[in-house]
Motif scaffolding. Sequence first.
Motif, short mmCIF file in Angstrom:
data_model
loop_
_atom_site.label_atom_id
_atom_site.label_comp_id
_atom_site.label_asym_id
_atom_site.label_seq_id
_atom_site.Cartn_x
_atom_site.Cartn_y
_atom_site.Cartn_z
N SER A 175 42.72 25.59 -5.18
CA SER A 175 42.09 24.72 -4.18
C SER A 175 40.77 25.34 -3.72
N CYS A 176 39.76 24.50 -3.58
CA CYS A 176 38.46 24.99 -3.12
C CYS A 176 38.51 25.58 -1.72
N GLU A 177 39.53 25.27 -0.97
CA GLU A 177 39.66 25.84 0.37
C GLU A 177 39.87 27.35 0.32
N HIS A 178 40.27 27.87 -0.84
CA HIS A 178 40.67 29.28 -0.93
C HIS A 178 39.90 30.05 -2.00
N ILE A 179 38.83 29.50 -2.55
CA ILE A 179 38.15 30.11 -3.70
C ILE A 179 36.68 30.36 -3.36
N PRO A 180 36.18 31.59 -3.57
CA PRO A 180 34.81 31.92 -3.19
C PRO A 180 33.75 31.42 -4.16
N GLY A 181 34.07 31.36 -5.45
CA GLY A 181 33.07 31.03 -6.46
C GLY A 181 32.87 29.53 -6.65
N PRO A 182 31.88 29.17 -7.50
CA PRO A 182 31.60 27.75 -7.75
C PRO A 182 32.79 27.07 -8.45
N PRO A 183 33.02 25.81 -8.10
CA PRO A 183 32.21 24.91 -7.28
C PRO A 183 32.59 24.92 -5.81
N CYS A 184 33.26 25.98 -5.35
CA CYS A 184 33.90 25.96 -4.02
C CYS A 184 33.09 26.62 -2.92
N GLY A 185 32.95 27.94 -2.96
CA GLY A 185 32.15 28.63 -1.96
C GLY A 185 32.85 28.90 -0.65
N ASN A 186 34.13 29.30 -0.73
CA ASN A 186 34.89 29.61 0.49
C ASN A 186 35.49 31.01 0.42
N PRO A 187 34.70 32.06 0.66
CA PRO A 187 35.23 33.42 0.64
C PRO A 187 36.05 33.72 1.88
N GLY A 188 36.92 34.72 1.77
CA GLY A 188 37.64 35.22 2.94
C GLY A 188 38.78 34.35 3.39
N VAL A 189 39.17 33.34 2.60
CA VAL A 189 40.29 32.47 2.96
C VAL A 189 41.38 32.67 1.92
N ARG A 190 42.59 32.97 2.37
CA ARG A 190 43.65 33.30 1.41
C ARG A 190 44.97 32.67 1.84
N VAL A 191 45.82 32.42 0.84
CA VAL A 191 47.17 31.93 1.06
C VAL A 191 48.13 32.90 0.38
N THR A 192 48.87 33.64 1.16
CA THR A 192 49.77 34.65 0.59
C THR A 192 51.15 34.10 0.26
N GLU A 193 51.54 33.02 0.92
CA GLU A 193 52.85 32.45 0.62
C GLU A 193 52.87 31.89 -0.80
N GLY A 194 53.82 32.34 -1.59
CA GLY A 194 53.89 31.92 -2.98
C GLY A 194 53.21 32.86 -3.94
N SER A 195 52.62 33.94 -3.43
CA SER A 195 52.00 34.93 -4.32
C SER A 195 53.07 35.73 -5.04
N GLU A 196 52.71 36.30 -6.17
CA GLU A 196 53.68 37.01 -7.00
C GLU A 196 54.10 38.35 -6.41
#
Length: 231
Positions: A175-196
């Motif tokens: 999701s672009c809400e959580h990705i810093p690079g293109p096409p998103c541009g949202n650094p510093g936002v993370r979702v840890t629930e569901g991570s490995e």
Amino acid sequence: MKSTLKSTLVFGLAAAALIFSLGTSVDVSAQISPSYRAAVTITNITTDQIFSPPLVVSHDKRASVFTLGEPASEELAMLAEDGMTGPLSDLLEGTTGVRDVMAADGMVFPGESITVEVSISHQQSLISVVGMLVSTNDAFLGVDGASVELRGHRPYRMVTTARAYDAGSEANTESCEHIPGPPCGNPGVRVTEGSEGYVLVHSGIHGIADLDASAKDWNNPVAVITIERAN
């Protein structure tokens, strides 16, 4: 009397030589170990993933940047999630067995290369490389401990490849809400629930949200790493 003094002197000199040899052998070896400059070139072979400025580390077997199946350090997670090299660089510089840590001075675009120089020696001739794939949640290119064969002052050159790994510190939402690079541009936002929760080989981009898998996905490896003597 002269014979006794002579024997005592010879014995004393021999003992002193032995003590000196035993007491300084390790230190002398470390001091005379020659230093070399290694030029590490990272070539991006993905279709449309940009690498954050890669971090290059020279070290021995006592040090490791990441371990498959083990949780990523907080500093590695920061690099894998947002391309931040500073915290991981600071951590590694204080790690036993690490000789040199250098970050590239720019990002690496698809089809392009960047070169970073580090110091190595016979005792510390392992090279590790990490850098974020910026259009992901927490993917990073990784080489952990590539061994450079040094033969005196003769030139050396080796070529290896880097896979994309998942730091396991963030869910792969795409999701672009959580990705810093293109096409998103949202650094510093993370979702840890569901991570490995551990470092693993990344399964790629699947197009489940905002990222176009036809452009942003990859087939491992993602980079070619060339290590050679610096001019």
